[in-house]
Design a protein around this motif. Structure first.
Motif, PDB file in Angstrom:
ATOM      1  N   VAL A   1       5.239  10.074  33.508  1.00 18.74           N
ATOM      2  CA  VAL A   1       4.486   9.778  34.597  1.00 18.74           C
ATOM      3  C   VAL A   1       5.080   9.899  35.983  1.00 18.74           C
ATOM      4  N   ASN A   2       4.480  10.761  36.673  1.00 23.56           N
ATOM      5  CA  ASN A   2       4.866  10.920  38.174  1.00 23.56           C
ATOM      6  C   ASN A   2       3.520  11.093  39.043  1.00 23.56           C
ATOM      7  N   GLN A   3       4.089  11.072  40.435  1.00 26.16           N
ATOM      8  CA  GLN A   3       3.091  11.136  41.411  1.00 26.16           C
ATOM      9  C   GLN A   3       3.436  12.137  42.429  1.00 26.16           C
ATOM     10  N   SER A   4       4.092  13.182  42.124  1.00 24.40           N
ATOM     11  CA  SER A   4       4.625  14.278  43.148  1.00 24.40           C
ATOM     12  C   SER A   4       3.270  15.030  44.055  1.00 24.40           C
ATOM     13  N   ILE A  51       0.781   1.992  54.715  1.00 29.14           N
ATOM     14  CA  ILE A  51       1.299   0.952  53.837  1.00 29.14           C
ATOM     15  C   ILE A  51       0.560   0.740  52.538  1.00 29.14           C
ATOM     16  N   GLY A  52      -0.796   0.730  52.525  1.00 30.83           N
ATOM     17  CA  GLY A  52      -1.526   0.867  51.300  1.00 30.83           C
ATOM     18  C   GLY A  52      -1.237   2.152  50.339  1.00 30.83           C
ATOM     19  N   SER A  53      -0.891   3.215  50.897  1.00 32.32           N
ATOM     20  CA  SER A  53      -0.666   4.493  50.325  1.00 32.32           C
ATOM     21  C   SER A  53       0.596   4.393  49.673  1.00 32.32           C
ATOM     22  N   LEU A  54       1.635   3.793  50.526  1.00 34.06           N
ATOM     23  CA  LEU A  54       2.928   3.739  49.856  1.00 34.06           C
ATOM     24  C   LEU A  54       3.055   2.621  48.879  1.00 34.06           C
ATOM     25  N   LEU A  55       2.234   1.493  48.929  1.00 32.03           N
ATOM     26  CA  LEU A  55       2.196   0.721  47.746  1.00 32.03           C
ATOM     27  C   LEU A  55       1.892   1.247  46.552  1.00 32.03           C
ATOM     28  N   TYR A  56       0.772   2.172  46.731  1.00 29.30           N
ATOM     29  CA  TYR A  56       0.189   2.639  45.514  1.00 29.30           C
ATOM     30  C   TYR A  56       1.435   3.722  44.746  1.00 29.30           C
ATOM     31  N   LEU A  57       1.999   4.347  45.837  1.00 20.68           N
ATOM     32  CA  LEU A  57       2.862   5.415  45.420  1.00 20.68           C
ATOM     33  C   LEU A  57       4.133   4.446  44.513  1.00 20.68           C
ATOM     34  N   SER A  58       4.443   3.085  44.917  1.00 16.57           N
ATOM     35  CA  SER A  58       5.749   2.459  44.522  1.00 16.57           C
ATOM     36  C   SER A  58       5.437   2.263  43.145  1.00 16.57           C
ATOM     37  N   SER A  59       4.340   2.235  42.475  1.00 19.19           N
ATOM     38  CA  SER A  59       4.008   2.224  41.162  1.00 19.19           C
ATOM     39  C   SER A  59       4.885   3.020  40.144  1.00 19.19           C
ATOM     40  N   SER A  60       5.316   4.375  40.968  1.00 22.95           N
ATOM     41  CA  SER A  60       6.028   5.082  39.879  1.00 22.95           C
ATOM     42  C   SER A  60       7.356   5.218  40.769  1.00 22.95           C
ATOM     43  N   ARG A  61       7.441   4.830  42.030  1.00 21.57           N
ATOM     44  CA  ARG A  61       8.831   4.968  42.602  1.00 21.57           C
ATOM     45  C   ARG A  61       9.205   3.442  43.221  1.00 21.57           C
ATOM     46  N   PRO A  62       9.911   2.605  42.305  1.00 24.07           N
ATOM     47  CA  PRO A  62      10.310   1.454  42.571  1.00 24.07           C
ATOM     48  C   PRO A  62      11.514   1.445  43.616  1.00 24.07           C
ATOM     49  N   ASP A  63      11.991   2.480  43.922  1.00 22.82           N
ATOM     50  CA  ASP A  63      13.048   2.660  44.922  1.00 22.82           C
ATOM     51  C   ASP A  63      12.579   2.363  46.190  1.00 22.82           C
ATOM     52  N   MET A  69      10.051   0.185  46.861  1.00 22.02           N
ATOM     53  CA  MET A  69       9.172  -1.240  47.186  1.00 22.02           C
ATOM     54  C   MET A  69       9.891  -2.033  47.971  1.00 22.02           C
ATOM     55  N   PHE A  70      10.919  -2.236  48.048  1.00 20.44           N
ATOM     56  CA  PHE A  70      11.644  -3.143  49.110  1.00 20.44           C
ATOM     57  C   PHE A  70      11.091  -2.601  50.568  1.00 20.44           C
ATOM     58  N   SER A  71      11.324  -1.572  50.867  1.00 24.79           N
ATOM     59  CA  SER A  71      11.027  -0.938  52.246  1.00 24.79           C
ATOM     60  C   SER A  71       9.658  -1.281  52.645  1.00 24.79           C
ATOM     61  N   VAL A  72       8.808  -0.707  51.611  1.00 26.69           N
ATOM     62  CA  VAL A  72       7.301  -0.698  51.809  1.00 26.69           C
ATOM     63  C   VAL A  72       6.948  -2.452  52.092  1.00 26.69           C
ATOM     64  N   CYS A  73       7.466  -3.343  51.429  1.00 29.20           N
ATOM     65  CA  CYS A  73       6.974  -4.584  51.490  1.00 29.20           C
ATOM     66  C   CYS A  73       7.736  -5.215  52.854  1.00 29.20           C
ATOM     67  N   MET A  74       8.702  -4.757  53.204  1.00 29.20           N
ATOM     68  CA  MET A  74       9.193  -5.026  54.508  1.00 29.20           C
ATOM     69  C   MET A  74       8.571  -4.543  55.788  1.00 29.20           C
ATOM     70  N   CYS A  75       7.972  -3.272  55.570  1.00 26.73           N
ATOM     71  CA  CYS A  75       7.142  -2.660  56.802  1.00 26.73           C
ATOM     72  C   CYS A  75       5.824  -3.459  56.618  1.00 26.73           C
ATOM     73  N   ALA A  76       5.239  -3.927  55.457  1.00 26.33           N
ATOM     74  CA  ALA A  76       4.105  -4.652  55.285  1.00 26.33           C
ATOM     75  C   ALA A  76       3.979  -5.789  56.084  1.00 26.33           C
ATOM     76  N   ARG A  77       5.167  -6.393  56.054  1.00 26.16           N
ATOM     77  CA  ARG A  77       5.426  -7.620  56.586  1.00 26.16           C
ATOM     78  C   ARG A  77       5.244  -7.750  58.240  1.00 26.16           C
TER      79      ARG A  77
END
Length: 112
Positions: free
Chosen positions: A30-33, A79-91, A93-101
């Motif tokens: 599974v990928n999201q390219s 942010i919402g789009s990146l959160l969905y993208l992080s389902s296949s890109r756990p690398d 996740m940390f950055s997206v969550c920091m920006c969401a805060r």
């Protein structure tokens, strides 16, 4: 998959919920390219510079009192789009969550 689960075969599954699915003898990949390319186009970042690492774990974000006002609808969309993208890109996740805060660092979000 038909040998494991009871199902009818309409055709091989290629895309599902913006996930690209490749089924082989070795497994299911599974990928999201394609979704990632759509995001780059949607947010006008075709000419953006590639980054090897999304964000340093030692990066400190706080409220940006002196920064310019940003379009909150665009920021939340990113942010919402990146959160969905992080389902296949756990690398990322940390950055997206920091920006969401801290919802005022558009330049940091664009680097992801």
């Amino acid at each position: 998959m038909q040998s494991e689960f009871e199902m009818s075969m309409i055709g091989e599954l290629n895309f599902f919920l913006r996930l690209q699915i490749k089924q082989t003898k070795n497994g299911i990949f599974v990928n999201q390219s394609k979704y990632c390319k759509e995001l780059i186009h949607k947010f006008g970042m075709e000419n953006a510079k590639n980054m090897a690492t999304p964000m340093s774990t030692a990066c400190y974000l706080d409220k940006d009192e002196t920064g310019q006002s940003i379009d909150i609808k665009q920021y939340r969309g990113m942010i919402g789009s990146l959160l969905y993208l992080s389902s296949s890109r756990p690398d990322i996740m940390f950055s997206v969550c920091m920006c969401a805060r801290f919802q005022s660092h558009l330049s940091v979000v664009r680097e992801l």
